[in-house]
Write a protein that holds these residues in place. Structure first.
Motif, mmCIF file in Angstrom:
data_model
loop_
_atom_site.group_PDB
_atom_site.id
_atom_site.type_symbol
_atom_site.label_atom_id
_atom_site.label_comp_id
_atom_site.label_asym_id
_atom_site.label_seq_id
_atom_site.Cartn_x
_atom_site.Cartn_y
_atom_site.Cartn_z
ATOM 1 N N THR A 98 7.827 0.080 -3.565
ATOM 2 C CA THR A 98 7.408 -1.062 -2.743
ATOM 3 C C THR A 98 8.333 -2.279 -2.847
ATOM 4 O OG1 THR A 98 5.093 -0.370 -2.771
ATOM 5 C CG2 THR A 98 5.508 -2.682 -2.299
ATOM 6 N N ALA A 142 5.092 1.911 6.178
ATOM 7 C CA ALA A 142 4.386 2.899 5.357
ATOM 8 C C ALA A 142 5.256 4.139 5.123
ATOM 9 C CB ALA A 142 3.056 3.250 5.983
ATOM 10 N N PHE A 143 4.710 5.347 5.352
ATOM 11 C CA PHE A 143 5.413 6.582 5.021
ATOM 12 C C PHE A 143 6.807 6.639 5.649
ATOM 13 C CE2 PHE A 143 1.006 8.547 4.542
ATOM 14 C CZ PHE A 143 1.058 8.525 3.164
ATOM 15 N N TYR A 159 9.434 4.575 3.781
ATOM 16 C CA TYR A 159 9.751 5.109 2.458
ATOM 17 C C TYR A 159 10.611 6.363 2.565
ATOM 18 C CZ TYR A 159 6.438 1.852 0.385
ATOM 19 O OH TYR A 159 5.807 0.709 -0.029
ATOM 20 N N GLU A 212 -2.446 4.613 3.165
ATOM 21 C CA GLU A 212 -1.110 4.028 3.114
ATOM 22 C C GLU A 212 -0.988 2.739 3.921
ATOM 23 O OE1 GLU A 212 -1.199 6.402 6.848
ATOM 24 O OE2 GLU A 212 -2.035 6.555 4.837
ATOM 25 N N SER A 213 -2.058 2.377 4.631
ATOM 26 C CA SER A 213 -2.011 1.140 5.428
ATOM 27 C C SER A 213 -1.891 -0.096 4.537
ATOM 28 C CB SER A 213 -3.251 1.027 6.315
ATOM 29 O OG SER A 213 -4.427 0.977 5.537
ATOM 30 N N THR A 214 -2.160 0.053 3.241
ATOM 31 C CA THR A 214 -1.947 -1.079 2.332
ATOM 32 C C THR A 214 -0.494 -1.544 2.396
ATOM 33 O OG1 THR A 214 -1.560 0.503 0.539
ATOM 34 C CG2 THR A 214 -3.768 -0.442 0.718
ATOM 35 N N ALA A 215 0.442 -0.592 2.561
ATOM 36 C CA ALA A 215 1.860 -0.949 2.638
ATOM 37 C C ALA A 215 2.229 -1.522 4.002
ATOM 38 C CB ALA A 215 2.716 0.275 2.336
ATOM 39 N N THR A 227 -3.531 -0.273 -3.316
ATOM 40 C CA THR A 227 -3.409 1.174 -3.122
ATOM 41 C C THR A 227 -4.162 1.944 -4.202
ATOM 42 O OG1 THR A 227 -1.217 0.817 -2.148
ATOM 43 C CG2 THR A 227 -1.790 3.067 -2.784
ATOM 44 N N MET A 255 2.836 12.976 2.591
ATOM 45 C CA MET A 255 2.803 12.660 1.161
ATOM 46 C C MET A 255 3.920 13.384 0.420
ATOM 47 S SD MET A 255 -1.214 12.731 0.124
ATOM 48 C CE MET A 255 -2.408 11.558 0.763
ATOM 49 N N THR A 309 7.241 11.696 1.232
ATOM 50 C CA THR A 309 7.315 10.384 0.591
ATOM 51 C C THR A 309 7.572 10.526 -0.904
ATOM 52 O OG1 THR A 309 5.783 9.499 2.238
ATOM 53 C CG2 THR A 309 6.098 8.203 0.253
ATOM 54 N N THR A 310 6.908 11.484 -1.533
ATOM 55 C CA THR A 310 7.107 11.722 -2.965
ATOM 56 C C THR A 310 8.536 12.174 -3.246
ATOM 57 O OG1 THR A 310 4.784 12.380 -3.119
ATOM 58 C CG2 THR A 310 6.182 12.925 -4.980
#
Length: 415
Positions: A2, A10-11, A14, A147-150, A167, A316, A319-320
């Motif tokens: 972040t 978001a995704f 990243y 993921e909307s927190t980002a 998150t 996910m 992103t990972t």
């Protein structure tokens, strides 16, 4: 990642930062498929929920698609005119939804249910057999949107602190609250009877959640829950509509979708064209569901939730992988090798197992042929391929334009 990702995407942001623009664009198209699918599924759920409400109060038998289209029209109007429901209104509705469910949880736990407060659902021999893949699939749909927190990093005062905190809280609260509430539903029916009770909801005229509420918490609580279920579904579908409209707008601005989708309404300052196209897409999907004769809850919501879950696992996973690659190439930016490399590697393996469980059990979700199941399961992957090809073509176009520009400059200088 972040602190190192300044774009509120978001995704997509990243993945682009860690794995490059082509894979990032592929992930953007996976997100489009994922959110389109879950939005369509919720319209089916919405139509069924309102139909069930009307039927419960003795109203006429109206096809679920009518209620879905009415909801769609309201969502489309709000999206087109950029009328956003107050966060305070949605916040109050969310608190009431949680409060009503907690009332039911407490009531059932105090009563104990017909077979007592059994912990049988937590026995590995129970949940590791049978439809584990289906359970994992629907568990992932419960986290769609975390993921909307980002996405809201631009509005956060201290994004490097508040986004990770929000998150972790979102994932923790969702996981804990859903686990307790579903266990309570099992206790309310009894472990030996819960499957039969659930099937009466899917294939009969019962409603497991609302009937349990009425039995343990009274008719008033049941009625409140039924209304709040509809308001929560409406809030969900409005949110996904707005996310999709803005995704399309952003992709149009960078030239990978038709330029018309980048137009903003001169008066309302809304992504009007993109919102309109999203509404038309939803209408077409609902029309297809009706023509095929799909059940709104079991098939429309079930199928689309399955597609969304596979898309979410892919997002996910990518992103990972992006996190691992990003910090592997930039060891100076790591706070800890455990949080930057070790835990993401464990997560990557776990997500791979989850993906295998979901895909290998997908026919249990659709209840159809292997061909239909494979077609639905492949939709997010098709979106990914299209996204990477679109980006490749865009890069070729940019390279060609740059070459032409250089040639023109060279020719001018020569003259």
């Amino acid at each position: 990642m972040t602190p190192h990702v300044k774009e509120a995407g978001a995704f997509f942001s990243y993945v682009t930062k860690g794995l490059g623009s082509r894979i990032g664009m592929g992930s953007a198209f996976v997100a489009l498929v994922t959110y389109t699918a879950i939005q369509a599924g919720i319209y089916g759920y919405m139509g069924w929920a309102v139909m069930d409400l009307v039927r419960y109060y003795g109203g006429p038998e109206i096809h679920w698609s009518i209620f879905a289209l009415i909801s769609l029209a309201i969502v489309g109007l709000l999206g087109y005119r950029h009328i956003e429901l107050s966060s305070k209104v949605l916040g109050v509705a969310l608190i009431l939804e949680i409060l009503v469910m907690m009332i039911v949880n407490v009531a059932v736990i105090i009563d104990g249910g017909p077979e007592g407060r059994s912990l049988e659902p937590f026995d590995p021999q129970v949940f590791l057999t049978g439809g584990l893949g289906v359970a994992v699939l629907f568990a992932f749909t419960g986290f769609v949107g975390f993921e909307s927190t980002a996405i809201y990093r631009d509005e956060a005062r201290k994004p490097n602190k508040t986004i990770p905190r929000a998150t972790f809280l979102a994932v923790g609260i969702i996981g804990t609250f859903y686990t307790i509430s579903v266990w309570v539903l099992v206790v309310a029916s009894g472990p030996s009877q819960v499957q039969a009770v659930a099937q009466e909801t899917l294939f009969g005229d019962k409603n497991m959640l609302l009937d349990t509420t009425a039995l343990f918490a009274g008719a008033f609580t049941r009625d409140a829950m039924q209304i709040l279920l509809i308001t929560s579904l409406f809030a969900c579908v409005l949110s996904f509509h707005n996310i999709l409209a803005r995704y399309q707008l952003a992709l149009a601005k960078i030239g990978v979708m038709p330029p018309a989708l980048a137009r903003v309404h001169p008066k309302h300052h809304s992504p009007a064209t993109s919102s309109f196209v999203q509404s038309i897409t939803a209408i077409v999907l609902i029309g297809v569901f009706v023509l095929v004769g799909l059940d709104p809850l079991v098939e429309v919501f079930g199928y689309m939730a399955g597609v969304a879950a596979i898309g979410m696992v892919i997002l996910m996973f990518l992103t990972t992988a992006a996190v691992i690659r990003y910090f592997s190439k930039r060891p100076d930016k790591r706070k800890s090798i455990v949080t930057s490399i070790v835990i993401p590697c464990i997560a990557l393996v776990a997500l791979g197992v989850a993906a295998w469980l979901v895909v290998s059990n997908f026919t249990m979700v659709t209840g159809g042929s292997a061909a239909v199941s494979a077609g639905l399961a492949l939709l997010p992957a098709v979106g990914f391929v299209i996204g990477t090809l679109v980006k490749k073509q865009r890069l070729k176009t940019e390279e060609h334009e740059a070459t032409r520009a250089v040639s023109v400059v060279d020719a001018t200088e020569h003259e």
